[in-house]
Design a protein around this motif. Sequence first.
Motif, short mmCIF file in Angstrom:
data_model
loop_
_atom_site.label_atom_id
_atom_site.label_comp_id
_atom_site.label_asym_id
_atom_site.label_seq_id
_atom_site.Cartn_x
_atom_site.Cartn_y
_atom_site.Cartn_z
N GLN A 1 0.85 -1.20 0.00
CA GLN A 1 0.00 0.00 0.00
C GLN A 1 0.88 1.24 0.00
O GLN A 1 1.15 1.83 1.05
CB GLN A 1 -0.94 0.02 1.22
CG GLN A 1 -2.16 -0.85 1.07
CD GLN A 1 -1.88 -2.30 1.42
OE1 GLN A 1 -1.06 -2.59 2.28
NE2 GLN A 1 -2.55 -3.21 0.74
N LEU A 2 1.29 1.66 -1.19
CA LEU A 2 2.18 2.82 -1.31
C LEU A 2 1.52 4.12 -0.87
O LEU A 2 2.20 5.09 -0.57
CB LEU A 2 2.68 2.95 -2.75
CG LEU A 2 3.53 1.79 -3.26
CD1 LEU A 2 3.88 1.99 -4.73
CD2 LEU A 2 4.79 1.62 -2.43
N ASP A 3 0.18 4.12 -0.82
CA ASP A 3 -0.54 5.33 -0.43
C ASP A 3 -0.98 5.32 1.02
O ASP A 3 -1.74 6.19 1.45
CB ASP A 3 -1.74 5.56 -1.36
CG ASP A 3 -2.74 4.42 -1.32
OD1 ASP A 3 -2.42 3.34 -0.76
OD2 ASP A 3 -3.85 4.59 -1.85
N SER A 4 -0.48 4.37 1.81
CA SER A 4 -0.84 4.36 3.23
C SER A 4 -0.16 5.54 3.92
O SER A 4 0.90 6.02 3.48
CB SER A 4 -0.40 3.05 3.90
OG SER A 4 1.01 3.03 4.07
N PRO A 5 -0.75 6.04 5.00
CA PRO A 5 -0.13 7.18 5.71
C PRO A 5 1.31 6.92 6.14
O PRO A 5 2.15 7.82 6.04
CB PRO A 5 -1.05 7.38 6.92
CG PRO A 5 -2.37 6.84 6.49
CD PRO A 5 -2.04 5.67 5.58
N ALA B 1 3.53 4.80 4.75
CA ALA B 1 4.38 4.79 3.55
C ALA B 1 4.62 6.21 3.04
O ALA B 1 5.75 6.58 2.69
CB ALA B 1 3.76 3.93 2.46
N LEU B 2 3.56 7.00 3.01
CA LEU B 2 3.68 8.38 2.56
C LEU B 2 4.58 9.20 3.49
O LEU B 2 5.35 10.04 3.04
CB LEU B 2 2.31 9.03 2.43
CG LEU B 2 1.42 8.46 1.31
CD1 LEU B 2 0.01 9.04 1.40
CD2 LEU B 2 2.03 8.71 -0.06
N HIS C 1 7.90 11.02 2.34
CA HIS C 1 8.06 12.45 2.61
C HIS C 1 9.39 12.75 3.31
O HIS C 1 9.97 13.82 3.16
CB HIS C 1 6.88 12.97 3.44
CG HIS C 1 6.91 14.43 3.71
ND1 HIS C 1 6.70 15.37 2.73
CD2 HIS C 1 7.17 15.12 4.85
CE1 HIS C 1 6.82 16.58 3.25
NE2 HIS C 1 7.09 16.45 4.54
N GLU D 1 7.46 -1.13 -3.46
CA GLU D 1 6.29 -2.00 -3.52
C GLU D 1 6.74 -3.46 -3.54
O GLU D 1 6.09 -4.33 -2.98
CB GLU D 1 5.45 -1.68 -4.75
CG GLU D 1 4.12 -2.40 -4.77
CD GLU D 1 3.20 -1.89 -5.85
OE1 GLU D 1 1.99 -2.12 -5.73
OE2 GLU D 1 3.67 -1.27 -6.81
#
Length: 130
Positions: A43-47, A49-50, A54, A61
Amino acid sequence: MGKKIKVAILGLGSVGEVFSENFLEKIQEEHINVEIVAVATRQLDSPVALGFAHSNVPVYEDALKVIDLGEKVDIIFDLTGSAELRKELRIQLQATNNRHTVIAPEVFAQLLWSFFGESTDLPESGQSGY
């Protein structure tokens, strides 16, 4: 302080997310000589991971891509719960002649967790070891 220990965390699911957030917090708060140099998650868009992205931590992935970092990784925390992945990690380390990096399964994360002083238990995936 001695040499900085460079860590990769594979699997930011129920175990990895909680572990990595608390691990990073301990590193920062207590100025521990450890650096998270890569993470892997589906889940590259999980908090989480983000948040790592950042902070300029590479987020993969494909967990096996961490092997490409070679000896820039001292410890791989495999928190995926996948025996197949763990087996493939060992094969890839051997194929690249990497005798430096070690793979720490979830039981090692549980051990560290016990030193974090958290009031809750680290979630369990149901699989550990090899």
